[in-house]
Design a protein around this motif. Structure first.
Motif, PDB file in Angstrom:
ATOM      1  N   MET A  26       1.875  90.420  27.201  1.00 23.36           N
ATOM      2  CA  MET A  26       0.857  89.766  28.033  1.00 23.36           C
ATOM      3  C   MET A  26       1.331  88.380  28.448  1.00 23.36           C
ATOM      4  SD  MET A  26      -2.828  90.799  26.324  1.00 23.36           S
ATOM      5  CE  MET A  26      -2.264  90.896  24.639  1.00 23.36           C
ATOM      6  N   ASP A  27       0.879  87.970  29.597  1.00 21.67           N
ATOM      7  CA  ASP A  27       1.243  86.675  30.158  1.00 21.67           C
ATOM      8  C   ASP A  27       0.545  85.567  29.352  1.00 21.67           C
ATOM      9  OD1 ASP A  27       1.158  84.274  31.763  1.00 21.67           O
ATOM     10  OD2 ASP A  27       1.818  85.499  33.462  1.00 21.67           O
ATOM     11  N   TRP A  28       1.327  84.655  28.747  1.00 22.14           N
ATOM     12  CA  TRP A  28       0.765  83.592  27.915  1.00 22.14           C
ATOM     13  C   TRP A  28      -0.159  82.686  28.711  1.00 22.14           C
ATOM     14  CZ3 TRP A  28       0.895  83.270  22.763  1.00 22.14           C
ATOM     15  CH2 TRP A  28       1.855  84.048  22.079  1.00 22.14           C
ATOM     16  N   ASP A  29       0.195  82.421  29.966  1.00 24.13           N
ATOM     17  CA  ASP A  29      -0.630  81.528  30.765  1.00 24.13           C
ATOM     18  C   ASP A  29      -1.993  82.151  31.044  1.00 24.13           C
ATOM     19  OD1 ASP A  29      -0.743  78.963  32.096  1.00 24.13           O
ATOM     20  OD2 ASP A  29      -0.857  80.091  33.971  1.00 24.13           O
ATOM     21  N   LYS A  30      -1.991  83.465  31.299  1.00 27.74           N
ATOM     22  CA  LYS A  30      -3.267  84.150  31.528  1.00 27.74           C
ATOM     23  C   LYS A  30      -4.118  84.159  30.258  1.00 27.74           C
ATOM     24  CE  LYS A  30      -1.936  87.246  35.339  1.00 27.74           C
ATOM     25  NZ  LYS A  30      -0.572  86.713  35.535  1.00 27.74           N
ATOM     26  N   LEU A  31      -3.467  84.321  29.105  1.00 28.39           N
ATOM     27  CA  LEU A  31      -4.204  84.290  27.840  1.00 28.39           C
ATOM     28  C   LEU A  31      -4.824  82.911  27.610  1.00 28.39           C
ATOM     29  CD1 LEU A  31      -1.860  86.291  25.431  1.00 28.39           C
ATOM     30  CD2 LEU A  31      -4.041  87.027  26.404  1.00 28.39           C
ATOM     31  N   ARG A  32      -4.087  81.865  27.967  1.00 25.99           N
ATOM     32  CA  ARG A  32      -4.607  80.504  27.827  1.00 25.99           C
ATOM     33  C   ARG A  32      -5.853  80.325  28.691  1.00 25.99           C
ATOM     34  NH1 ARG A  32      -3.845  75.746  30.782  1.00 25.99           N
ATOM     35  NH2 ARG A  32      -2.487  76.871  32.212  1.00 25.99           N
ATOM     36  N   ILE A  33      -5.811  80.824  29.920  1.00 28.67           N
ATOM     37  CA  ILE A  33      -6.955  80.713  30.822  1.00 28.67           C
ATOM     38  C   ILE A  33      -8.114  81.566  30.324  1.00 28.67           C
ATOM     39  CG2 ILE A  33      -7.746  81.237  33.156  1.00 28.67           C
ATOM     40  CD1 ILE A  33      -4.919  80.473  34.112  1.00 28.67           C
ATOM     41  N   PHE A  34      -7.814  82.791  29.854  1.00 27.14           N
ATOM     42  CA  PHE A  34      -8.856  83.644  29.292  1.00 27.14           C
ATOM     43  C   PHE A  34      -9.570  82.944  28.125  1.00 27.14           C
ATOM     44  CE2 PHE A  34      -9.760  86.248  25.550  1.00 27.14           C
ATOM     45  CZ  PHE A  34     -10.838  86.993  26.016  1.00 27.14           C
ATOM     46  N   HIS A  35      -8.793  82.323  27.238  1.00 25.77           N
ATOM     47  CA  HIS A  35      -9.378  81.664  26.068  1.00 25.77           C
ATOM     48  C   HIS A  35     -10.310  80.533  26.505  1.00 25.77           C
ATOM     49  CE1 HIS A  35      -9.603  80.357  21.883  1.00 25.77           C
ATOM     50  NE2 HIS A  35      -9.494  79.116  22.329  1.00 25.77           N
ATOM     51  N   ALA A  36      -9.901  79.776  27.501  1.00 29.17           N
ATOM     52  CA  ALA A  36     -10.735  78.671  27.982  1.00 29.17           C
ATOM     53  C   ALA A  36     -12.032  79.190  28.588  1.00 29.17           C
ATOM     54  CB  ALA A  36      -9.963  77.843  29.004  1.00 29.17           C
ATOM     55  N   VAL A  37     -11.958  80.299  29.335  1.00 27.47           N
ATOM     56  CA  VAL A  37     -13.161  80.872  29.948  1.00 27.47           C
ATOM     57  C   VAL A  37     -14.095  81.418  28.873  1.00 27.47           C
ATOM     58  CG1 VAL A  37     -14.031  82.701  31.460  1.00 27.47           C
ATOM     59  CG2 VAL A  37     -11.992  81.406  32.118  1.00 27.47           C
TER      60      VAL A  37
ATOM     61  N   ARG B 281      -9.038  88.326  36.624  1.00 26.39           N
ATOM     62  CA  ARG B 281      -8.964  89.672  37.210  1.00 26.39           C
ATOM     63  C   ARG B 281      -7.595  90.290  36.985  1.00 26.39           C
ATOM     64  NH1 ARG B 281     -11.809  87.378  41.601  1.00 26.39           N
ATOM     65  NH2 ARG B 281      -9.868  87.293  42.805  1.00 26.39           N
ATOM     66  N   ALA B 282      -6.552  89.465  37.117  1.00 22.07           N
ATOM     67  CA  ALA B 282      -5.185  89.978  36.920  1.00 22.07           C
ATOM     68  C   ALA B 282      -4.982  90.404  35.468  1.00 22.07           C
ATOM     69  CB  ALA B 282      -4.169  88.904  37.316  1.00 22.07           C
ATOM     70  N   LEU B 283      -5.530  89.642  34.535  1.00 22.42           N
ATOM     71  CA  LEU B 283      -5.396  89.999  33.120  1.00 22.42           C
ATOM     72  C   LEU B 283      -6.153  91.283  32.831  1.00 22.42           C
ATOM     73  CD1 LEU B 283      -4.415  89.273  30.269  1.00 22.42           C
ATOM     74  CD2 LEU B 283      -6.481  87.879  29.984  1.00 22.42           C
ATOM     75  N   GLU B 284      -7.355  91.420  33.377  1.00 29.15           N
ATOM     76  CA  GLU B 284      -8.131  92.645  33.171  1.00 29.15           C
ATOM     77  C   GLU B 284      -7.402  93.856  33.753  1.00 29.15           C
ATOM     78  OE1 GLU B 284     -12.779  91.186  33.001  1.00 29.15           O
ATOM     79  OE2 GLU B 284     -11.838  91.393  34.977  1.00 29.15           O
ATOM     80  N   GLN B 285      -6.779  93.694  34.904  1.00 28.99           N
ATOM     81  CA  GLN B 285      -6.039  94.798  35.513  1.00 28.99           C
ATOM     82  C   GLN B 285      -4.826  95.189  34.667  1.00 28.99           C
ATOM     83  OE1 GLN B 285      -5.164  93.401  39.473  1.00 28.99           O
ATOM     84  NE2 GLN B 285      -7.299  93.595  40.178  1.00 28.99           N
ATOM     85  N   SER B 286      -4.120  94.164  34.132  1.00 26.10           N
ATOM     86  CA  SER B 286      -2.940  94.468  33.322  1.00 26.10           C
ATOM     87  C   SER B 286      -3.314  95.169  32.018  1.00 26.10           C
ATOM     88  CB  SER B 286      -2.160  93.185  33.014  1.00 26.10           C
ATOM     89  OG  SER B 286      -2.894  92.341  32.142  1.00 26.10           O
ATOM     90  N   LEU B 287      -4.501  94.877  31.498  1.00 29.20           N
ATOM     91  CA  LEU B 287      -4.960  95.507  30.252  1.00 29.20           C
ATOM     92  C   LEU B 287      -5.736  96.790  30.511  1.00 29.20           C
ATOM     93  CD1 LEU B 287      -6.229  92.337  28.325  1.00 29.20           C
ATOM     94  CD2 LEU B 287      -4.148  93.645  27.870  1.00 29.20           C
ATOM     95  N   GLY B 288      -6.154  96.987  31.753  1.00 35.29           N
ATOM     96  CA  GLY B 288      -6.910  98.188  32.086  1.00 35.29           C
ATOM     97  C   GLY B 288      -8.296  98.209  31.473  1.00 35.29           C
TER      98      GLY B 288
ATOM     99  N   LEU C  14      -9.976  90.303  22.026  1.00 33.68           N
ATOM    100  CA  LEU C  14      -8.921  89.444  22.546  1.00 33.68           C
ATOM    101  C   LEU C  14      -9.205  87.978  22.235  1.00 33.68           C
ATOM    102  CD1 LEU C  14      -6.283  89.344  24.122  1.00 33.68           C
ATOM    103  CD2 LEU C  14      -7.608  89.136  26.236  1.00 33.68           C
ATOM    104  N   PHE C  15     -10.477  87.578  22.306  1.00 30.60           N
ATOM    105  CA  PHE C  15     -10.833  86.184  22.013  1.00 30.60           C
ATOM    106  C   PHE C  15     -10.557  85.857  20.545  1.00 30.60           C
ATOM    107  CE2 PHE C  15     -14.227  82.856  21.252  1.00 30.60           C
ATOM    108  CZ  PHE C  15     -13.516  81.844  21.880  1.00 30.60           C
ATOM    109  N   GLU C  16     -10.793  86.810  19.659  1.00 28.76           N
ATOM    110  CA  GLU C  16     -10.479  86.606  18.247  1.00 28.76           C
ATOM    111  C   GLU C  16      -8.984  86.343  18.066  1.00 28.76           C
ATOM    112  OE1 GLU C  16     -10.719  89.097  14.024  1.00 28.76           O
ATOM    113  OE2 GLU C  16     -11.953  89.707  15.740  1.00 28.76           O
ATOM    114  N   ALA C  17      -8.167  87.100  18.795  1.00 28.92           N
ATOM    115  CA  ALA C  17      -6.713  86.935  18.701  1.00 28.92           C
ATOM    116  C   ALA C  17      -6.274  85.597  19.289  1.00 28.92           C
ATOM    117  CB  ALA C  17      -6.006  88.084  19.423  1.00 28.92           C
ATOM    118  N   THR C  18      -6.823  85.215  20.466  1.00 32.18           N
ATOM    119  CA  THR C  18      -6.414  83.943  21.079  1.00 32.18           C
ATOM    120  C   THR C  18      -6.917  82.753  20.267  1.00 32.18           C
ATOM    121  OG1 THR C  18      -8.349  83.964  22.558  1.00 32.18           O
ATOM    122  CG2 THR C  18      -6.298  84.922  23.401  1.00 32.18           C
ATOM    123  N   SER C  19      -8.072  82.900  19.609  1.00 30.37           N
ATOM    124  CA  SER C  19      -8.581  81.821  18.760  1.00 30.37           C
ATOM    125  C   SER C  19      -7.651  81.592  17.576  1.00 30.37           C
ATOM    126  CB  SER C  19      -9.991  82.159  18.260  1.00 30.37           C
ATOM    127  OG  SER C  19     -10.907  82.221  19.325  1.00 30.37           O
TER     128      SER C  19
END
Length: 301
Positions: A1-12, A37-44, A64-69
């Motif tokens: 997974m893209d680290w930058d997208k995970l960072r943005i997901f965690h903030a949201v 949206r791109a992260l959701e598409q990549s994860l399906g 996913l939030f548990e993992a990013t936390s």
């Protein structure tokens, strides 16, 4: 997974809003939305339920939030350990304590810590609610009971008791009561038994309230109780650690006190090597030793 997208997901996920996350990340709402949206598409899968008041994590989003936390906490810990050194102590340290202990005992002594480490930033969180240290709501806790989480390092600092005190001027004006029955001629200042406080203190207050008390003033923390006592308003139920800083207070009913209340210092195992935590722990232990010496010399133990 893209680290930058995970960072943005965690903030949201943390903010519950694309707009608020964008403010934190210094990105536009549309840019944040595209990344999600791109992260959701990549994860399906769908990570958020969207509604008018904000965003709610789906079951997959919660996982996913548990993992990013967890990743965020480990990165913060690693970053702190990298920045810390034997010579320099800087950065923020979040310390939680009860309102009473934090305002009446800890805060007045912090000047000594800042004299040694002027670049340290203390974020003092004073409330009765027990903050979750493993979830990084705070870095260090000083609490009136032993922490229940098994993955915390804890140190018993001292035992305290709740006792009754009055100012010299109040005693001069109203006389010293000789028995609990004499409370009918005095004003009792305390917390209500059903308010958040240590159980031993609540039991003592309940016992006192069962007497024929002439007048009462209830305050929801010990700082307010102390101010009222110093203003000669009545007899207050206060923790005995106050006598180190207020030696003129007169103890009323020397045979009446609460059971022992243990005071613990605790912090997560992962912060054991963090220099900021170490210097704060050592500072508190030194101050506790000085307090005990003072109590011993004054014959108040």
């Amino acid at each position: 997974m893209d680290w930058d997208k995970l960072r943005i997901f965690h903030a949201v996920a943390d903010a519950g809003s694309l707009t608020h996350a964008g403010d934190v990340l210094h990105l536009s709402q549309s840019a944040v939305s595209r990344q999600i949206r791109a992260l959701e598409q990549s994860l399906g899968t769908t990570l958020f339920h969207r509604h008018a008041r904000g965003l709610i994590l789906t079951e997959q989003g919660e996982l996913l939030f548990e993992a990013t936390s967890s990743m965020s906490r480990k990165l913060d810990s690693a970053s702190a350990r990298i920045r810390d050194s034997e010579e320099n102590v800087f950065g923020e340290l979040k310390v939680t304590a009860t309102v009473g202990f934090g305002t009446l005992w800890l805060a007045p002594r912090l000047v000594k810590l800042y004299e040694k480490y002027p670049d340290l930033r203390i974020d003092l969180l004073l409330e009765e609610r027990v903050l979750d240290l493993p979830m990084r709501e705070a870095d260090v806790a000083i609490r009136m009971k032993e922490p229940s989480q098994s993955d915390l390092i804890r140190r018993r600092l001292l035992n305290i008791r709740m006792r009754l005190y009055a100012s010299p001027d109040y005693i001069a004006a109203h006389g010293a009561p000789e028995s609990l029955a004499d409370l009918s001629n005095h004003r009792l200042i305390c917390q209500k038994p059903d308010q958040p406080q240590v159980a031993a203190g609540a039991r003592l207050v309940q016992e006192l309230m069962s007497q024929n008390v002439g007048s009462t003033l209830t305050v929801n923390n010990y700082f307010g109780v102390l101010q009222a006592v110093l203003a000669n308003l009545g007899i207050g139920v206060l923790p005995d650690y106050l006598t180190a800083d207020h030696p003129n207070l007169i103890r009323v009913f020397p045979d009446t006190e609460s059971g022992e209340v243990p005071v613990f210092l605790a912090y997560p195992e992962e912060m054991r090597q963090t220099r900021r935590v170490a210097v704060f722990r050592d500072f508190v232990l030194e101050e506790i030793q000085a307090y005990r010496r003072h109590q011993s010399e004054a014959g108040q133990v």
